[in-house]
Scaffold this motif. Structure first.
Motif, short mmCIF file in Angstrom:
data_model
loop_
_atom_site.label_atom_id
_atom_site.label_comp_id
_atom_site.label_asym_id
_atom_site.label_seq_id
_atom_site.Cartn_x
_atom_site.Cartn_y
_atom_site.Cartn_z
N VAL A 3 0.82 -1.21 0.00
CA VAL A 3 0.00 0.00 0.00
C VAL A 3 0.86 1.27 0.00
N ILE A 4 1.93 1.28 0.79
CA ILE A 4 2.79 2.47 0.85
C ILE A 4 3.44 2.72 -0.50
N ASN A 5 3.96 1.68 -1.13
CA ASN A 5 4.58 1.85 -2.45
C ASN A 5 3.56 2.34 -3.47
N LYS A 6 2.35 1.82 -3.43
CA LYS A 6 1.30 2.27 -4.34
C LYS A 6 0.99 3.74 -4.11
N GLU A 7 0.92 4.14 -2.86
CA GLU A 7 0.63 5.54 -2.53
C GLU A 7 1.70 6.46 -3.11
N TYR A 8 2.95 6.15 -2.86
CA TYR A 8 4.03 7.02 -3.36
C TYR A 8 4.16 6.94 -4.87
N GLU A 9 3.91 5.80 -5.44
CA GLU A 9 3.97 5.68 -6.89
C GLU A 9 2.91 6.58 -7.54
N SER A 10 1.76 6.68 -6.90
CA SER A 10 0.69 7.51 -7.45
C SER A 10 1.02 9.00 -7.34
N ARG A 11 1.89 9.36 -6.41
CA ARG A 11 2.26 10.77 -6.21
C ARG A 11 3.69 11.09 -6.63
N LYS A 12 4.36 10.13 -7.23
CA LYS A 12 5.78 10.30 -7.58
C LYS A 12 6.01 11.53 -8.45
#
Length: 69
Positions: A3-12
């Motif tokens: 979930v954390i990686n998905k969150e940051y990937e969406s805001r990268k």
């Protein structure tokens, strides 16, 4: 991917854009404040400032300072 990686990937892209904006804004401020600045030197000094702070943050991360942030 967790979930954390998905969150940051969406805001990268947003995070990268904000970092670039911080860099460019500070270059402009230097252009306004310093008569005829050497823009290359200014960019290098600013890079050193930002990089040093990022290294400090990394040390804090390694020391688990943000584990309960």
């Amino acid at each position: 991917m967790d979930v954390i990686n998905k969150e940051y990937e969406s805001r990268k892209a947003e995070i990268e854009k904000e970092l670039e904006l911080l860099f460019k804004t500070n270059l402009k401020i230097t252009d306004w404040d310093v008569p005829e600045p050497n823009d290359q030197e200014s960019a290098e000094v600013l890079w050193d400032i930002l990089n040093n702070k990022l290294q400090e943050i990394k040390k804090d991360i390694d020391a688990k300072k943000y584990s309960q942030y």
